[in-house]
Write a protein that holds these residues in place. Structure first.
Motif, PDB file in Angstrom:
ATOM      1  N   GLU A  50       0.822  -1.208   0.000  1.00 26.54           N
ATOM      2  CA  GLU A  50       0.000   0.000   0.000  1.00 26.54           C
ATOM      3  C   GLU A  50       0.857   1.260   0.000  1.00 26.54           C
ATOM      4  O   GLU A  50       0.564   2.241  -0.687  1.00 26.54           O
ATOM      5  CB  GLU A  50      -0.929  -0.009   1.220  1.00 26.54           C
ATOM      6  N   SER A  51       1.929   1.245   0.794  1.00 30.52           N
ATOM      7  CA  SER A  51       2.778   2.435   0.890  1.00 30.52           C
ATOM      8  C   SER A  51       3.512   2.716  -0.410  1.00 30.52           C
ATOM      9  O   SER A  51       3.985   3.831  -0.634  1.00 30.52           O
ATOM     10  CB  SER A  51       3.786   2.283   2.033  1.00 30.52           C
ATOM     11  N   SER A  52       3.597   1.718  -1.282  1.00 30.14           N
ATOM     12  CA  SER A  52       4.257   1.910  -2.574  1.00 30.14           C
ATOM     13  C   SER A  52       3.371   2.669  -3.552  1.00 30.14           C
ATOM     14  O   SER A  52       3.855   3.167  -4.570  1.00 30.14           O
ATOM     15  CB  SER A  52       4.639   0.550  -3.185  1.00 30.14           C
ATOM     16  N   PHE A  53       2.069   2.733  -3.256  1.00 32.49           N
ATOM     17  CA  PHE A  53       1.137   3.404  -4.158  1.00 32.49           C
ATOM     18  C   PHE A  53       0.603   4.666  -3.499  1.00 32.49           C
ATOM     19  O   PHE A  53      -0.450   4.666  -2.862  1.00 32.49           O
ATOM     20  CB  PHE A  53      -0.010   2.459  -4.517  1.00 32.49           C
ATOM     21  N   GLN A  54       1.345   5.720  -3.636  1.00 34.02           N
ATOM     22  CA  GLN A  54       0.960   7.004  -3.065  1.00 34.02           C
ATOM     23  C   GLN A  54       0.874   8.036  -4.189  1.00 34.02           C
ATOM     24  O   GLN A  54       1.549   9.062  -4.185  1.00 34.02           O
ATOM     25  CB  GLN A  54       1.968   7.444  -2.004  1.00 34.02           C
ATOM     26  N   VAL A  55       0.056   7.750  -5.197  1.00 31.92           N
ATOM     27  CA  VAL A  55      -0.093   8.637  -6.352  1.00 31.92           C
ATOM     28  C   VAL A  55      -1.174   9.658  -6.027  1.00 31.92           C
ATOM     29  O   VAL A  55      -2.356   9.398  -6.185  1.00 31.92           O
ATOM     30  CB  VAL A  55      -0.463   7.845  -7.622  1.00 31.92           C
ATOM     31  N   GLN A  56      -0.769  10.811  -5.536  1.00 34.78           N
ATOM     32  CA  GLN A  56      -1.727  11.817  -5.101  1.00 34.78           C
ATOM     33  C   GLN A  56      -1.641  13.108  -5.922  1.00 34.78           C
ATOM     34  O   GLN A  56      -2.559  13.922  -5.894  1.00 34.78           O
ATOM     35  CB  GLN A  56      -1.494  12.135  -3.620  1.00 34.78           C
ATOM     36  N   GLN A  57      -0.544  13.308  -6.627  1.00 39.55           N
ATOM     37  CA  GLN A  57      -0.376  14.500  -7.457  1.00 39.55           C
ATOM     38  C   GLN A  57       0.143  14.085  -8.822  1.00 39.55           C
ATOM     39  O   GLN A  57       0.701  12.996  -8.993  1.00 39.55           O
ATOM     40  CB  GLN A  57       0.589  15.483  -6.791  1.00 39.55           C
ATOM     41  N   ARG A  58       0.000  14.976  -9.785  1.00 41.01           N
ATOM     42  CA  ARG A  58       0.409  14.645 -11.149  1.00 41.01           C
ATOM     43  C   ARG A  58       1.901  14.346 -11.258  1.00 41.01           C
ATOM     44  O   ARG A  58       2.325  13.594 -12.124  1.00 41.01           O
ATOM     45  CB  ARG A  58       0.038  15.790 -12.092  1.00 41.01           C
ATOM     46  N   ASP A  59       2.692  14.946 -10.401  1.00 43.86           N
ATOM     47  CA  ASP A  59       4.132  14.708 -10.475  1.00 43.86           C
ATOM     48  C   ASP A  59       4.579  13.556  -9.573  1.00 43.86           C
ATOM     49  O   ASP A  59       5.769  13.297  -9.429  1.00 43.86           O
ATOM     50  CB  ASP A  59       4.921  15.978 -10.124  1.00 43.86           C
ATOM     51  N   SER A  60       3.606  12.849  -8.945  1.00 41.26           N
ATOM     52  CA  SER A  60       3.950  11.668  -8.152  1.00 41.26           C
ATOM     53  C   SER A  60       4.359  10.537  -9.093  1.00 41.26           C
ATOM     54  O   SER A  60       3.891  10.447 -10.223  1.00 41.26           O
ATOM     55  CB  SER A  60       2.764  11.219  -7.302  1.00 41.26           C
ATOM     56  N   LEU A  61       5.222   9.676  -8.615  1.00 36.43           N
ATOM     57  CA  LEU A  61       5.689   8.578  -9.451  1.00 36.43           C
ATOM     58  C   LEU A  61       5.842   7.323  -8.604  1.00 36.43           C
ATOM     59  O   LEU A  61       6.550   7.323  -7.595  1.00 36.43           O
ATOM     60  CB  LEU A  61       7.032   8.928 -10.099  1.00 36.43           C
ATOM     61  N   VAL A  62       5.142   6.265  -9.003  1.00 32.04           N
ATOM     62  CA  VAL A  62       5.253   4.986  -8.318  1.00 32.04           C
ATOM     63  C   VAL A  62       6.511   4.273  -8.790  1.00 32.04           C
ATOM     64  O   VAL A  62       6.770   4.181  -9.988  1.00 32.04           O
ATOM     65  CB  VAL A  62       4.026   4.099  -8.612  1.00 32.04           C
TER      66      VAL A  62
END
Length: 320
Positions: free
Chosen positions: A208-220
């Motif tokens: 779960e902590s690996s998927f923190q896509v909250q903004q457009r510049d976020s990157l998994v």
């Protein structure tokens, strides 16, 4: 940095270990589910499952009959009749039924349900002392359990109805439910979780902590099964077999399922274009993302977004 609290286990120990956790389906709440969901266990039978965090929903469930094992984080409770449980959105939880039948109700409440006019009720939830894993289950007296069962029944009736003020009525019943539970204030004793469940919890928490896509510049940064095992300081074969035995899916399948769930969430809950979602999820390009998504869902990302939007609009119109 090595976590000395989790030992590295060799395959020999794994081969000799006896599993004590039954098969648990890993379930995510639907990405387009409503902001307030309430069900009666008579119509919605409980099943064994484990739910990762980042659900965004507060969950409350009340038992009137039957028994089961609730695990919240690394806190385990053996629940029975006249008990109520409170699960915070950030907690991983699981449920194992230990009786043929379980009666009662449950509700899921998204913070957005309250809106500006009901901010004070949301604050009650945020400050409520029992939305903590070590205090989550309350033993009720018969009279208190009856009142709370009545609150759930009233909320269910209102939610199914068409009155203009049904949300106000639901929130009043919710506040009464919180008050009665707080008056009871008798926490159930928690039990230790098994070692095998601890590894399942740790894996899902890392996933779960690996998927923190909250903004457009976020990157998994997608991790392999071996990388997850290394973070837990266990042999990859051990972790993979443990997860497969208890959930029915391999590490790789869980990673792909979580990636797909995040893709669906971004398609439904944001206005990002397909290329932005593809980049945020770590794909090499939009074509690779579309190929992955179509293989899993049998439709393209853009068509999935369109179909889900039309479905949600139809539901909203039928309610109004």
């Amino acid at each position: 940095m090595e976590n000395i609290g989790i030992p590295r286990i060799e395959l020999e120990k794994f081969a000799a270990e006896e599993y004590k956790v039954s098969l648990l389906n890993v379930e995510h709440y639907p990405v387009s589910s409503g902001q307030f969901i309430i069900e009666n266990r008579d119509d919605y039978p409980v099943k064994d499952y484990i739910s990762p965090h980042r659900r965004k929903f507060y969950k409350i469930f009340h038992m009137t009959s039957g028994t089961g094992i609730l695990t919240i984080g690394l806190h385990r409770y053996e629940m029975g009749p006249d008990e109520i449980a409170f699960v915070h959105p950030d907690e991983i939880m699981s449920w194992q039924t230990t009786s043929e039948e379980t009666g009662g109700h449950f509700c899921l409440i998204h913070p957005d349900y309250f809106g500006h006019d009901s901010e004070h009720v949301l604050q009650l939830l945020r400050q409520y002392p029992y939305f903590h894993a070590d205090k989550a289950v309350i033993q009720l007296q018969d009279s208190q359990s009856s009142v709370i069962d009545g609150c759930f029944a009233a909320m269910l009736k209102e939610e199914r109805g068409n009155d203009d003020d049904k949300k106000q009525a639901i929130l009043l019943q919710l506040q009464l439910l919180l008050l009665e539970s707080k008056r009871a204030g008798k926490n159930r004793i928690e039990m230790p979780v098994s070692e095998s469940y601890g590894y399942i919890y740790q894996f899902l928490s890392l996933l779960e902590s690996s998927f923190q896509v909250q903004q457009r510049d976020s990157l998994v940064k997608l991790k392999t099964a071996a990388e997850f095992a290394d973070q837990l300081h266990v042999h990859p074969n051990y972790l993979n077999a443990l997860i497969k035995n208890h959930t029915g899916k391999t590490l790789r399948e869980h990673i792909q399922d979580r990636l797909l769930h995040e893709a669906k969430s971004l398609l439904v809950q944001t206005d990002w274009n397909i290329n932005e979602i593809s980049d945020g999820l770590g794909f090499s390009g939009q074509a690779a993302f579309t190929t992955f998504f179509r293989k899993k869902v049998n439709v393209s990302p853009s068509l999935f977004r369109k179909n889900t939007s039309m479905s949600n609009q139809a539901i909203h119109q039928s309610i109004n």
